[in-house]
Design an enzyme around this catalytic site. Structure first.
Site, PDB file in Angstrom:
ATOM      1  N   LYS A 113       0.829  -1.212   0.000  1.00 33.40           N
ATOM      2  CA  LYS A 113       0.000   0.000   0.000  1.00 33.40           C
ATOM      3  C   LYS A 113       0.859   1.256   0.000  1.00 33.40           C
ATOM      4  O   LYS A 113       0.521   2.231  -0.662  1.00 33.40           O
ATOM      5  CB  LYS A 113      -0.962   0.008   1.195  1.00 33.40           C
ATOM      6  CG  LYS A 113      -2.140  -0.933   1.013  1.00 33.40           C
ATOM      7  CD  LYS A 113      -3.180  -0.724   2.087  1.00 33.40           C
ATOM      8  CE  LYS A 113      -4.350  -1.697   1.925  1.00 33.40           C
ATOM      9  NZ  LYS A 113      -5.278  -1.664   3.057  1.00 33.40           N
ATOM     10  N   LYS A 194      -5.774 -10.012  -9.966  1.00 31.90           N
ATOM     11  CA  LYS A 194      -7.036 -10.170  -9.259  1.00 31.90           C
ATOM     12  C   LYS A 194      -8.025  -9.095  -9.670  1.00 31.90           C
ATOM     13  O   LYS A 194      -7.627  -7.973  -9.969  1.00 31.90           O
ATOM     14  CB  LYS A 194      -6.795 -10.050  -7.744  1.00 31.90           C
ATOM     15  CG  LYS A 194      -6.885 -11.373  -7.010  1.00 31.90           C
ATOM     16  CD  LYS A 194      -6.529 -11.226  -5.557  1.00 31.90           C
ATOM     17  CE  LYS A 194      -7.664 -10.723  -4.689  1.00 31.90           C
ATOM     18  NZ  LYS A 194      -7.384 -10.850  -3.250  1.00 31.90           N
ATOM     19  N   LYS A 197     -11.179  -3.105  -7.695  1.00 31.83           N
ATOM     20  CA  LYS A 197     -11.931  -1.872  -7.907  1.00 31.83           C
ATOM     21  C   LYS A 197     -11.059  -0.766  -8.475  1.00 31.83           C
ATOM     22  O   LYS A 197     -11.553   0.152  -9.123  1.00 31.83           O
ATOM     23  CB  LYS A 197     -12.481  -1.431  -6.557  1.00 31.83           C
ATOM     24  CG  LYS A 197     -13.844  -0.917  -6.627  1.00 31.83           C
ATOM     25  CD  LYS A 197     -14.354  -0.591  -5.273  1.00 31.83           C
ATOM     26  CE  LYS A 197     -13.230  -0.117  -4.411  1.00 31.83           C
ATOM     27  NZ  LYS A 197     -13.486  -0.040  -3.016  1.00 31.83           N
TER      28      LYS A 197
END
Ligand code: TRP
Length: 326
Positions: A113, A194, A197
């Site tokens: 992140k 994967k 969003k």
């Protein structure tokens, strides 16, 4: 007495069908067998960039509605919003004081992140796993349903539990992951990755209209290289989705066509689109109804805060007493 389970989902916008299969679908199955606490992890969601004010508030309420629309029943399980139970933040602080920084520097999700949001590497992002540990330990659950990407956080939770017990006396027992079957729903745009969003064109949302679903699937990538004798990843992904959302008969039928080399991917996509649309139709309708029943949602949220708050408060009292704060 039923064993207890706790898990949360961050409110960051509509859930896609990969999120649904990975968490919410299992929550619904678990609510009959366990004493379940399911929450909207709004404090966690502050660690990523977001639009302040009403958009955030709407995302939080929307996730509660999504829980209910998917089949979570507030009479069977406790549904609550993390920030409404202040003991989550309180226990986080106490746990912080037990953990060397090095333990958090190793967290792979933190490293991922902070790579992705290099302009916003805030302390909350670093401390995220401790908040998650507090979320869990407050409820003293036997199991925590999580995806593979959260296993390292669960190990940290157990490390913290041991550290606390060692310093202040036996308080927390070990928690175990409740693993769903490993199913990776891949991106429609890039089947090597994967479904996500953050990647446009990669996902289908739970509440997308049948037209939107058909449109998104019609663009799904199928023509990727694959080793001899193996299904290309994009095609395999469509077959996986067909098995999850369609029925065995349709799946077997397309499998035969694939093996015979007569399959038309446009047919596969159309069939899959209508199966997905059908699967979520009822949930879509309930979600629309709930959008007009705000008072009912208010009540679910308020009741959940009271129920969760009782358990959380009792754990924090115990923790404070053991430490010597009271
Ligand atoms: N970190 C989890 C995720 O992103 C969400 C979460 C927050 C959670 N607190 C939790 C999951 C406690 C299980 C238990 O998926």
């Amino acid at each position: 007495m039923k064993e207890r389970i706790v898990s949360g989902i961050q409110p960051t916008g509509d859930l896609h069908i990969g999120n649904y299969l990975g968490s919410l679908k299992n929550f619904v199955e678990l609510q009959d067998k366990f004493d379940c606490y399911f929450f909207v992890a709004d404090l966690h969601s502050l660690t990523e960039d977001f639009t302040p004010g009403q958009p955030k508030a709407d995302q939080i309420r929307d996730l509660v509605k999504t829980f209910v629309a998917a089949g979570l029943n507030p009479d069977k399980c406790t549904i609550f919003i993390q920030s409404q139970v202040p003991q989550h933040a309180e226990l986080t602080w106490i746990l912080n004081t037990l953990l060397p920084m090095g333990e958090l520097e190793r967290m792979t999700q933190y490293k991922d992140k902070s790579g992705r949001q290099s302009a916003n590497i805030n302390v909350g992002l670093f401390d995220y796993p401790v908040l998650m540990s507090a979320d869990i330990l407050l409820y003293k659950p036997a199991f925590v349903p999580v995806g593979h990407d959260q296993l390292q956080h669960l190990e940290l939770t157990n490390t913290l539990a041991r550290k606390f017990n060692h310093k202040f006396g036996e308080t927390f027992s070990e928690v175990k992951p409740y693993m769903q079957k490993p199913l990776r729903i891949m991106s429609l745009a890039d089947p090597e990755r994967k479904m996500s969003k953050s990647e446009p064109g990669s996902f289908i949302n739970m509440f997308d209209s049948p037209e939107e679903i058909a449109k998104k699937l019609s663009r799904a990538v199928t023509a990727t290289d694959a080793p001899e004798g193996e299904m290309p990843k994009g095609v395999k992904n469509l077959f996986d989705l067909l098995l999850e959302f369609g029925n065995q008969e349709v799946y077997d039928d397309f499998t035969k066509q694939y093996q015979a080399g007569t399959i038309k991917y446009s047919d596969l996509k159309q069939t899959l689109a209508s199966q997905i649309a059908q699967y979520f139709q009822h949930m879509r309708e309930i979600k629309q109804q709930l959008d007009t029943q705000e008072r009912q949602i208010d009540k679910i949220i308020a009741d959940g805060a009271v129920k969760a708050g009782k358990v959380a408060q009792s754990t924090v009292q115990e923790v404070k007493a053991k430490i010597g704060l009271i």
